[in-house]
Design a protein around this motif. Structure first.
Motif, mmCIF file in Angstrom:
data_model
loop_
_atom_site.group_PDB
_atom_site.id
_atom_site.type_symbol
_atom_site.label_atom_id
_atom_site.label_comp_id
_atom_site.label_asym_id
_atom_site.label_seq_id
_atom_site.Cartn_x
_atom_site.Cartn_y
_atom_site.Cartn_z
ATOM 1 N N VAL A 232 50.714 129.500 -71.420
ATOM 2 C CA VAL A 232 51.327 128.436 -72.223
ATOM 3 C C VAL A 232 51.408 127.125 -71.431
ATOM 4 N N THR A 233 51.882 127.215 -70.167
ATOM 5 C CA THR A 233 51.998 126.000 -69.345
ATOM 6 C C THR A 233 50.626 125.393 -69.092
ATOM 7 N N HIS A 234 49.635 126.237 -68.876
ATOM 8 C CA HIS A 234 48.264 125.753 -68.683
ATOM 9 C C HIS A 234 47.798 124.980 -69.909
ATOM 10 N N ALA A 235 48.110 125.508 -71.086
ATOM 11 C CA ALA A 235 47.727 124.828 -72.332
ATOM 12 C C ALA A 235 48.416 123.469 -72.445
ATOM 13 N N LEU A 236 49.709 123.430 -72.071
ATOM 14 C CA LEU A 236 50.473 122.175 -72.133
ATOM 15 C C LEU A 236 49.878 121.130 -71.196
ATOM 16 N N LEU A 237 49.666 121.499 -69.923
ATOM 17 C CA LEU A 237 49.175 120.532 -68.942
ATOM 18 C C LEU A 237 47.741 120.102 -69.248
ATOM 19 N N THR A 238 46.926 121.036 -69.713
ATOM 20 C CA THR A 238 45.554 120.696 -70.073
ATOM 21 C C THR A 238 45.529 119.692 -71.213
ATOM 22 N N SER A 239 46.409 119.904 -72.187
ATOM 23 C CA SER A 239 46.489 118.984 -73.322
ATOM 24 C C SER A 239 46.947 117.595 -72.874
ATOM 25 N N LEU A 240 47.952 117.561 -71.984
ATOM 26 C CA LEU A 240 48.445 116.270 -71.476
ATOM 27 C C LEU A 240 47.344 115.505 -70.741
ATOM 28 N N ASP A 241 46.593 116.224 -69.908
ATOM 29 C CA ASP A 241 45.507 115.570 -69.174
ATOM 30 C C ASP A 241 44.398 115.123 -70.117
ATOM 31 N N ARG A 242 44.075 115.969 -71.096
ATOM 32 C CA ARG A 242 43.008 115.636 -72.046
ATOM 33 C C ARG A 242 43.358 114.382 -72.846
ATOM 34 N N GLN A 243 44.649 114.215 -73.138
ATOM 35 C CA GLN A 243 45.082 113.049 -73.909
ATOM 36 C C GLN A 243 45.357 111.821 -73.034
ATOM 37 N N GLY A 244 45.118 111.965 -71.725
ATOM 38 C CA GLY A 244 45.142 110.789 -70.859
ATOM 39 C C GLY A 244 46.463 110.475 -70.199
ATOM 40 N N LEU A 245 47.345 111.470 -70.005
ATOM 41 C CA LEU A 245 48.646 111.177 -69.387
ATOM 42 C C LEU A 245 48.522 110.527 -68.005
ATOM 43 N N PRO A 246 47.661 111.013 -67.094
ATOM 44 C CA PRO A 246 47.565 110.349 -65.784
ATOM 45 C C PRO A 246 47.215 108.861 -65.895
ATOM 46 N N ALA A 247 46.259 108.552 -66.785
ATOM 47 C CA ALA A 247 45.861 107.152 -66.966
ATOM 48 C C ALA A 247 46.988 106.338 -67.589
ATOM 49 N N ILE A 248 47.742 106.956 -68.490
ATOM 50 C CA ILE A 248 48.876 106.270 -69.119
ATOM 51 C C ILE A 248 49.928 105.915 -68.077
ATOM 52 N N ILE A 249 50.267 106.868 -67.202
ATOM 53 C CA ILE A 249 51.271 106.614 -66.157
ATOM 54 C C ILE A 249 50.783 105.524 -65.214
ATOM 55 N N GLU A 250 49.526 105.590 -64.806
ATOM 56 C CA GLU A 250 48.947 104.597 -63.895
ATOM 57 C C GLU A 250 49.018 103.198 -64.515
ATOM 58 N N GLN A 251 48.559 103.063 -65.768
ATOM 59 C CA GLN A 251 48.524 101.758 -66.408
ATOM 60 C C GLN A 251 49.922 101.239 -66.719
ATOM 61 N N SER A 252 50.818 102.134 -67.125
ATOM 62 C CA SER A 252 52.190 101.728 -67.429
ATOM 63 C C SER A 252 52.899 101.216 -66.182
ATOM 64 N N THR A 253 52.673 101.880 -65.053
ATOM 65 C CA THR A 253 53.264 101.433 -63.791
ATOM 66 C C THR A 253 52.739 100.051 -63.422
ATOM 67 N N GLU A 254 51.443 99.862 -63.592
ATOM 68 C CA GLU A 254 50.829 98.559 -63.298
ATOM 69 C C GLU A 254 51.406 97.470 -64.201
ATOM 70 N N ASP A 255 51.501 97.741 -65.489
ATOM 71 C CA ASP A 255 52.004 96.740 -66.433
ATOM 72 C C ASP A 255 53.459 96.366 -66.141
ATOM 73 N N ALA A 256 54.277 97.377 -65.871
ATOM 74 C CA ALA A 256 55.692 97.119 -65.612
ATOM 75 C C ALA A 256 55.882 96.363 -64.303
ATOM 76 N N ALA A 257 55.142 96.748 -63.253
ATOM 77 C CA ALA A 257 55.245 96.059 -61.960
ATOM 78 C C ALA A 257 54.800 94.612 -62.093
ATOM 79 N N ASN A 258 53.731 94.376 -62.834
ATOM 80 C CA ASN A 258 53.253 93.003 -63.044
ATOM 81 C C ASN A 258 54.279 92.176 -63.799
ATOM 82 N N ARG A 259 54.955 92.798 -64.751
ATOM 83 C CA ARG A 259 55.985 92.074 -65.501
ATOM 84 C C ARG A 259 57.158 91.715 -64.596
#
Length: 268
Positions: A232-259
């Motif tokens: 179940v956890t594998h399915a959850l994490l795989t889905s999060l990665d497939r939907q781009g969570l790492p990229a979302i966190i990276e870009q959100s951090t960049e946007d907030a820091a720039n602001r």
């Protein structure tokens, strides 16, 4: 040692309450004033602090001056009030206001401190980051650390690091609240009581993060202890990665820091 609060909103009151609750100072060592008078009345009722008749009186009678009002009002400090702060420690919790902008207003302060606290400070579980305008004396550093310890934990950074630190500890509570909200809403759609789901999410988050701190292990190792191949956890994490969570966190951090950088530059 007298501590004066110019501004008595949630954060100013959190600091004052923490100082008294932890015995850092007595109620008779606190002074406060607020623009409307409502905030200072609440602080006085909650902590026993005295209400100053003016900002000038407060600054003159205080050894430490805490700026806890709206950031855009920094320049309303008069020359006479700034002169009264000469040789005193001035601590700011004004979001986006740089040490340079504080120096412009308080050129003769003994030292200036910029602090980024967060809302869990209201229950003594806050995390603050801070920086000094110039190298502090041992007494100044000890005083600031003691003051911020009344809110929870505190970590010193250089001012340039404060933008990224703000994304983590300043914005962080909203991030975790948002995650808990989304989890509870998703669970509610699938038949689990929303209030129960919210408690499960919050308590699981608290326990997991406390384990991370206590174990001093890499998060990846702790993740591996939870994940079973094709479980179940594998399915959850795989889905999060497939939907781009790492990229979302990276870009959100960049946007907030720039602001954060943008706001600081706009206000010197």
């Amino acid at each position: 040692m007298k501590i004066g609060f110019i501004g008595a909103g949630n954060m100013g009151r959190a600091i004052a309450n923490g100082l008294v609750a932890k015995g850092v100072c007595q109620a008779n060592a606190l002074l406060c004033i607020s623009a409307s008078g409502k905030g200072s009345a609440i602080m006085a009722e909650q902590t026993g602090a005295s209400i100053a008749s003016s900002k000038l009186e407060l600054i003159e009678q205080s050894d430490i001056v805490v700026l806890a009002f709206k950031p855009q009002h920094l320049e309303t400090i008069s020359e006479e009030e700034a002169t009264a702060a000469s040789g005193k420690l001035v601590v700011s919790v004004l979001a986006g206001r740089s040490l340079a902008s504080m120096k412009d207003v308080f050129p003769d302060a003994a030292n200036l401190v910029r602090v980024m606290p967060n809302t869990p400070s209201q229950i003594g579980k806050g995390v603050s980051t801070f920086c000094f305008e110039k190298v502090p004396s041992d007494e100044q550093k000890e005083t600031v650390e003691e003051l911020l310890a009344s809110l929870g934990t505190a970590y010193e950074v250089v001012e340039e690091q404060l933008h990224v630190a703000t994304v983590i500890n300043g914005c962080g509570p909203a991030f975790y609240f948002r995650i808990a909200q989304l989890i509870s809403e998703a669970a509610d759609k699938r038949g689990l009581d929303k209030d129960l789901a919210l408690r499960l999410a919050a308590e699981t988050g608290i326990g997991s993060l406390e384990l991370l701190l206590a174990s001093k292990r890499d998060p990846k190792d702790l993740i591996d202890e939870v994940v079973s191949p094709n479980g179940v956890t594998h399915a959850l994490l795989t889905s999060l990665d497939r939907q781009g969570l790492p990229a979302i966190i990276e870009q959100s951090t960049e946007d907030a820091a720039n602001r954060s950088i943008e706001l600081s530059q706009n206000k010197k």
